[in-house]
Design a protein around this motif. Structure first.
Motif, PDB file in Angstrom:
ATOM      1  N   LEU A   1       0.837  -1.203   0.000  1.00  0.00           N
ATOM      2  CA  LEU A   1       0.000   0.000   0.000  1.00  0.00           C
ATOM      3  C   LEU A   1       0.872   1.253   0.000  1.00  0.00           C
ATOM      4  O   LEU A   1       0.570   2.237  -0.680  1.00  0.00           O
ATOM      5  CB  LEU A   1      -0.933  -0.009   1.221  1.00  0.00           C
ATOM      6  N   TYR A   2       1.966   1.223   0.735  1.00  0.00           N
ATOM      7  CA  TYR A   2       2.858   2.397   0.805  1.00  0.00           C
ATOM      8  C   TYR A   2       3.474   2.694  -0.569  1.00  0.00           C
ATOM      9  O   TYR A   2       3.582   3.850  -0.975  1.00  0.00           O
ATOM     10  CB  TYR A   2       3.954   2.154   1.838  1.00  0.00           C
ATOM     11  N   SER A   3       3.874   1.634  -1.297  1.00  0.00           N
ATOM     12  CA  SER A   3       4.459   1.857  -2.627  1.00  0.00           C
ATOM     13  C   SER A   3       3.402   2.358  -3.611  1.00  0.00           C
ATOM     14  O   SER A   3       3.709   3.082  -4.552  1.00  0.00           O
ATOM     15  CB  SER A   3       5.095   0.571  -3.150  1.00  0.00           C
ATOM     16  N   LEU A   4       2.147   1.990  -3.381  1.00  0.00           N
ATOM     17  CA  LEU A   4       1.060   2.446  -4.258  1.00  0.00           C
ATOM     18  C   LEU A   4       0.667   3.887  -3.941  1.00  0.00           C
ATOM     19  O   LEU A   4       0.428   4.687  -4.854  1.00  0.00           O
ATOM     20  CB  LEU A   4      -0.152   1.516  -4.081  1.00  0.00           C
ATOM     21  N   ASP A   5       0.619   4.229  -2.662  1.00  0.00           N
ATOM     22  CA  ASP A   5       0.194   5.570  -2.257  1.00  0.00           C
ATOM     23  C   ASP A   5       0.985   6.031  -1.030  1.00  0.00           C
ATOM     24  O   ASP A   5       0.571   5.809   0.115  1.00  0.00           O
ATOM     25  CB  ASP A   5      -1.310   5.551  -1.945  1.00  0.00           C
ATOM     26  N   PRO A   6       2.135   6.673  -1.254  1.00  0.00           N
ATOM     27  CA  PRO A   6       2.978   7.115  -0.121  1.00  0.00           C
ATOM     28  C   PRO A   6       2.301   8.117   0.807  1.00  0.00           C
ATOM     29  O   PRO A   6       2.760   8.324   1.929  1.00  0.00           O
ATOM     30  CB  PRO A   6       4.201   7.751  -0.815  1.00  0.00           C
ATOM     31  N   GLU A   7       1.217   8.743   0.341  1.00  0.00           N
ATOM     32  CA  GLU A   7       0.534   9.737   1.185  1.00  0.00           C
ATOM     33  C   GLU A   7      -0.142   9.099   2.401  1.00  0.00           C
ATOM     34  O   GLU A   7      -0.520   9.793   3.347  1.00  0.00           O
ATOM     35  CB  GLU A   7      -0.513  10.492   0.352  1.00  0.00           C
ATOM     36  N   GLN A   8      -0.297   7.782   2.359  1.00  0.00           N
ATOM     37  CA  GLN A   8      -0.937   7.088   3.487  1.00  0.00           C
ATOM     38  C   GLN A   8       0.055   6.798   4.626  1.00  0.00           C
ATOM     39  O   GLN A   8      -0.266   6.066   5.554  1.00  0.00           O
ATOM     40  CB  GLN A   8      -1.534   5.745   3.006  1.00  0.00           C
ATOM     41  N   LYS A   9       1.234   7.368   4.519  1.00  0.00           N
ATOM     42  CA  LYS A   9       2.322   7.020   5.446  1.00  0.00           C
ATOM     43  C   LYS A   9       1.919   7.137   6.916  1.00  0.00           C
ATOM     44  O   LYS A   9       2.156   6.228   7.710  1.00  0.00           O
ATOM     45  CB  LYS A   9       3.538   7.899   5.160  1.00  0.00           C
ATOM     46  N   GLU A  10       1.312   8.247   7.295  1.00  0.00           N
ATOM     47  CA  GLU A  10       1.006   8.474   8.718  1.00  0.00           C
ATOM     48  C   GLU A  10       0.066   7.409   9.281  1.00  0.00           C
ATOM     49  O   GLU A  10       0.260   6.900  10.384  1.00  0.00           O
ATOM     50  CB  GLU A  10       0.401   9.873   8.921  1.00  0.00           C
ATOM     51  N   MET A  11      -0.955   7.062   8.499  1.00  0.00           N
ATOM     52  CA  MET A  11      -1.903   6.048   8.973  1.00  0.00           C
ATOM     53  C   MET A  11      -1.229   4.674   9.056  1.00  0.00           C
ATOM     54  O   MET A  11      -1.499   3.884   9.961  1.00  0.00           O
ATOM     55  CB  MET A  11      -3.126   5.981   8.052  1.00  0.00           C
ATOM     56  N   LEU A  12      -0.350   4.418   8.097  1.00  0.00           N
ATOM     57  CA  LEU A  12       0.362   3.138   8.102  1.00  0.00           C
ATOM     58  C   LEU A  12       1.311   3.040   9.289  1.00  0.00           C
ATOM     59  O   LEU A  12       1.495   1.965   9.866  1.00  0.00           O
ATOM     60  CB  LEU A  12       1.135   2.949   6.788  1.00  0.00           C
TER      61      LEU A  12
END
Length: 1087
Positions: free
Chosen positions: A177-188
């Protein structure tokens, strides 16, 4: 699954044959696109029909064949529509195989996969953990930004799943998921933080991998989980171990100070003879703070050591790099043997390992010198391995082994592998420069190689000799003449250029030969290689400046030839030299300095290892192998000057609510808690008695899988589980009522007050002491059946006693309602006779009413040296264990220390300085002693809570002028208090402590050693146990309880026929029990 599919393919010959036949048809079909595509359309038609069949068996066979095709590397993407239809199949086996297929092709066929997304979402709630995990894998393999919110929701739910396998897949999905959408970093990161607290070894490796991919800089997430990861490391799967070790290496470099300083700290206190007082003072200031390794640093090094024996080469390599980068230099040597063992692996593994050894051997030769012969080249080795071994042999060469190595190199030069032979010649040259004693020998050997038939060997020898002569040109005029003669026979350009350069540099030393060499090369100038032409031009210029009479015309001829050469480098060099050496009107100021420019003293070349600069990369990484920074490489930071606060790694024990909890809750929680706490306690204790392992179960209270550690001093009190507290209250009530035989409310209130403030003061300290230890031992040791009975009984009682318990109920208030089994006349609720009988037979506490601490049977007079008079500068200290209850605390072991002054001067201010105690351990020190007269002696008492372990208590014994580091390590027998109990109670307790709580061994000894008095004397000499009366002559029983937790320790010696006996120990503390067994066995066996 692939293995199943292979087996299936072998059995179902017909289908496979058809398939292979179809493939063959397609490959040999007539030319033309239409023919090829038509055969492709028919291909796998039978599989599609099977997938659309109504029979599950046909679908299952089809899926097995398809997965088999994938495993063989065949393309099965055209079957995607037919396979995806079966995603909702009710047959679990079919569903598993469909998910395996979808994980492989979901990314390629995104549109079709999206049509089934609702099915995947439903599958995330499937009762089968494999289906849930597979659904998450497929979902995370559909790399379409539009489903990012769905993936995020799925990962969140999976991270809280009860199955560790699903949580592991959630960690894998985080990276996708991080490689697909790095903007989700904080939630991840929030999910990673949650998963890092997971105690499952299955999850640990995957979540650390996710951490490394998403937020490797967030070291703060690791602090609280550091000790847990260290302790779980041995049980994590192999690739998880590699990831965790690399991460912990980086962590250690940021959180601990360098252990490599310790070599600089001088241990002797002697004053240098010529040092002034001021200089001595400065040195003393520098030495004031000697290096002391952080216990967490030591924990990591100790817990990774067993992994050096791993069967996985990557794990061994990871541990080796960890030791190299963070262990003290004195301890790093143990990795050498493990790395040499890996040289028996495949050539790819050998290549990586040898590269790392080559880097290590430059800095620390001593590590690999004992294994020198392991690096000798074998004829079967590939060239890349041979060259690396040569590199290592060169690094390890010294005066002692150089003669052996040179003999080895002579053999290598004759190798048919020309690249290897050339590398060997370079190696001989490096040895000549690094070990001056053999430089002449090496040079003579290389000169001999000039007559070799092999041109490559001769050429390489010339190049190496040129480098060696450059270092000491004055002494070797004859060699230069010999090389000039070889110019006619050598054709390799590099070798010819090297000879010409040598003659040009030494043209004044060979004035007769140099012009003749120039004459010969002028003839062949046009046919020479560009490298040789440049050196001919240089030689002409040098001779023009030093011997212009003989060579002026010759040089001008060569310059004219160079002026019209095809290569522009040659043309440019020619113009430059002509302007510089042939004076004319146009020549500038530089022509005056032509001689200085051409005949300047050149610095000798530095023959260095190509691995010299690689040590700034972390060993074992791709960057180290390539010698360049690879994408995703995380650099090792430098050691901090001052260590960051170590308390960030301390995990607070979460105190649960003290108020009374309903029995229903206890019923749910208790059995699980008991199951995990027992097994994990044993596992944790058996790993090693570490300083910091007490934190391994530091997350207690967050879920049912608590780890309760032996070593944590307050774990039993602070983390009093809600399920065990009401039961503990009952245990206390039964104990108190039997001990006192009265139940007036004043005493109960008084006791309530006392136990809240401190459990050891007031006249009833002994009963309270027992009850406190009971509650501790219960929280660790009650069996499932007991928990069930008690919760059942409590549930009934709660219903009946609802009214009296409504107002401000505490655990101790429950004592009023639990006095059913005692003869005291108190208003009791109406209970059924069967329940009363159950309660009378139920023993909740570790020590029953007739089990009480007794006086020691025997006190051995053996003393142990605490501080030798030589080390203590005249102050000597000895300690022994008096086997008396400690006055400083009921959980402490009493220790008496005798201090002696063996000097002729008074020793002042003797006191205990800094303490270095393992986590949970406590120490009550003696009051400072103002002075101790010469030849004087004094005995003082201390109390140490060893937390039921044989860990060492380290502290400093200080005087007015000095401090000395001392250690007290208790024998396991001194961690016990003798207990008086009847034979009936002994058997009853022994029955409850069977199974995993029992250890036994057979003893063989002479019959006279099995006399009652002999056995008694031997056992009480080793352990502080009480004697239990026995009605049988052949059975001897002894009982004690551990000082810290009050857990029973039951010892039985059963005499058998002949000269054998069986020694049995029953205790919850299985680690202490096994240690005691090991100590008693040799004592009882010897005469």
């Amino acid at each position: 699954m692939s293995s199943n599919s292979f087996a299936y393919n072998e059995q179902s010959g017909g289908g496979e044959a058809t398939e292979l036949g179809q493939e063959a048809t397609s490959t040999i079909s007539p030319s033309g696109a239409f023919g090829l595509f038509s055969s492709d359309m028919k291909k796998n038609e039978d599989l599609k029909q099977m997938l659309e069949s109504n029979k599950d068996s046909a679908k299952l066979d089809a899926m097995k064949r398809i997965v088999g095709m994938i495993a063989k590397g065949k393309n099965a993407s055209e079957l995607f529509p037919a396979v995806v239809k079966n995603v909702a199949s009710k047959n679990i086996e079919i569903k598993k195989l469909v998910y395996v297929y979808l994980v492989r092709y979901a990314e390629e066929q995104q549109d079709l996969a999206l049509l089934s997304i609702s099915t995947f979402q439903r599958a995330l709630k499937d009762p089968n953990q494999l289906i849930r995990a597979s659904a998450l894998r497929v979902l995370s393999s559909i790399r379409v930004p539009i489903i990012v919110p769905i993936m995020m929701l799925a990962i969140k739910e999976a991270s809280a799943d009860l199955s560790p396998y699903v949580r592991k897949n959630a960690a894998h999905a985080i990276q996708k998921l991080y490689s697909l959408d790095p903007e989700q970093k904080e939630m991840l990161i929030e999910i990673i933080e949650k998963l890092l607290k997971d105690k499952s070894t299955l999850v640990a490796g995957s979540v650390v991998m996710a951490f490394e991919e998403v937020c490797p800089d967030r070291i703060d997430l690791i602090h609280k989980n550091y000790r847990k990861l260290c302790n779980l490391l041995v049980d994590v799967e192999e690739w998880g171990q590699v990831v965790i070790i690399h991460m912990l290496t980086r962590y250690a470099r940021t959180q601990f100070v360098s252990p490599w300083r310790e070599g600089d700290v001088l241990e002797d206190n002697e004053k240098d003879f010529y040092d002034s007082d001021e200089e001595q003072k400065e040195k003393a200031d520098k030495r004031k703070r000697p290096y002391a390794m952080d216990p967490d640093h030591r924990l990591l090094i100790r817990n990774t050591k067993p992994l050096l024996q791993s069967r996985n080469a990557a794990v061994v390599m990871a541990v080796a790099q960890l030791y190299w980068h963070i262990a003290p230099k004195s301890e790093a040597g143990i990795i050498s043997k493990s790395l040499v063992r890996l040289l028996r692996s495949s050539r790819e593994v050998q290549y990586i390992v040898l590269q790392n050894i080559a880097t290590m051997s430059i800095q620390r030769k001593g590590m690999f010198e004992p294994y020198l012969k392991s690096f000798y080249v074998r004829s079967t080795d590939p060239t890349m391995i041979k060259i690396l071994k040569l590199e290592i042999l060169t690094n390890l060469a010294n005066e002692a082994n150089i003669s052996t190595l040179l003999r080895e190199f002579q053999t290598y030069v004759k190798s048919q592998d020309k690249q290897f032979a050339a590398a060997t010649i370079q190696t001989i040259g490096r040895c000549a420069t690094s070990i001056t004693e053999v430089s002449d020998t090496c040079l003579n050997g290389l000169v001999c190689l000039l007559s070799n038939r092999d041109e490559i060997v001769v050429a390489e020898s010339v190049v190496v000799i040129k480098k060696l002569l450059q270092m000491q040109p004055m002494q070797h005029g004859e060699i230069i003449k010999h090389m000039a003669k070889l110019l006619d026979s050598i054709t390799v350009p590099v070798a010819r250029a090297s000879i010409l350069w040598l003659i040009g540099e030494n043209c004044e030393r060979v004035p007769k030969i140099a012009p003749d060499v120039l004459r010969k090369t002028a003839k062949s100038f046009t046919s020479e290689d560009d490298l040789v032409k440049l050196q001919i031009l240089n030689l002409g210029a040098k001779l023009y400046l030093t011997n212009s009479k003989q060579t002026k015309l010759l040089t001008q001829y060569i310059l004219n030839l160079g002026k019209y050469d095809q290569n522009y480098d040659i043309r440019d060099r020619t113009r430059f030299i002509r302007q510089l050496i042939v004076p004319n009107e146009k020549s500038g100021a530089l022509s005056k300095y032509a001689k200085k420019i051409f005949l300047a003293q050149k610095p000798a070349p530095l023959l260095e290892s190509p691995f010299k600069d690689r040590d700034h990369f972390q060993l074992g990484t791709l960057s180290h192998t390539l010698n360049t920074k690879a994408t995703g490489y995380l650099e090792l930071s430098n050691w901090p000057e001052v260590a960051p606060d170590p308390s960030v790694r301390n995990v607070e024990v979460i105190e649960l609510a003290k108020e009374w909890t309903p029995a229903g809750k206890a019923k749910k929680e208790n059995p699980d808690k008991k199951f995990y706490s027992e097994s994990e306690e044993e596992e944790d204790s058996s790993e090693s008695s570490s300083d910091s392992e007490s934190e391994s179960g530091s997350e207690s209270g967050e879920d049912g899988e608590d780890e309760e550690d032996d070593h944590s001093g307050d774990s039993a009190e602070d983390s009093g589980e809600s399920g065990s507290e009401p039961e503990a209250g009952k245990g206390r009530a039964a104990t108190r009522s039997r001990a006192r035989g009265r139940g007036d409310s004043k005493d109960v209130d008084k006791e309530k007050e006392n136990s809240k403030t401190s459990e050891s003061s007031s006249g009833e300290s002994s009963s309270i002491e027992e009850s406190s230890s009971d509650s501790e031992s219960e929280s660790e040791s009650e069996s499932e059946s007991e928990s069930r009975k008690v919760t059942k009984e409590k549930k009934k009682k709660t219903k009946q006693e609802r009214n009296p318990l409504t107002k401000d109920v505490s655990l101790l208030d429950l004592d009023d309602f639990n006095l059913v089994s005692t003869p005291v006349a108190l208003p009791t609720p109406a209970l059924s006779p069967s329940l009363i009988a159950d309660l009378e037979g139920l023993n909740l506490s570790a020590t029953s009413s007739v089990i009480s601490v007794s006086t020691p049977v025997f006190v051995p007079g053996k003393t142990h040296v605490l501080l030798h008079r030589m080390s203590g500068k005249g102050l000597a200290a000895h300690y022994f264990f008096p086997r008396q209850p400690c006055i400083f605390g009921d959980k402490m072991v009493s220790v008496q220390i005798t201090l002696n002054n063996t000097t002729d001067q008074k020793i002042e201010n003797i006191h205990v300085g800094g303490k270095k105690l393992p986590m949970g351990m406590q120490m009550h020190v003696f009051n400072p002693i103002e002075s101790l007269e010469p030849a004087g002696s004094i005995t003082v008492s201390m109390g140490i809570d060893f937390c039921d372990s044989t860990q060492t208590a380290s502290f400093q014994l200080c005087t007015k002028d000095d401090c000395f580091s001392v250690n007290i390590q208790p024998p396991v027998g001194e961690l016990l208090l003798p207990v008086a109990m009847s034979e009936k109670d002994f058997k009853k307790e022994q029955g409850m402590l069977s199974g995993m709580n029992e250890t036994s061994t057979m003893i063989i000894a002479a019959p006279q050693n099995f006399a009652s008095s002999v056995i008694l004397q031997k056992i009480v000499n080793v352990a502080n146990v009480g004697v239990v009366p026995s009605g049988q002559d052949n059975i001897h029983r002894f009982a004690a309880k551990t000082v810290h937790s009050g857990s029973l320790m039951l010892v039985t010696v059963e005499l058998k026929e002949g000269s054998t006996a069986q020694l049995i120990i029953n205790t919850e503390k299985t680690v202490i029990g096994s240690v005691l067994l090991r100590e008693l066995k040799p004592v009882l066996s010897q005469g």
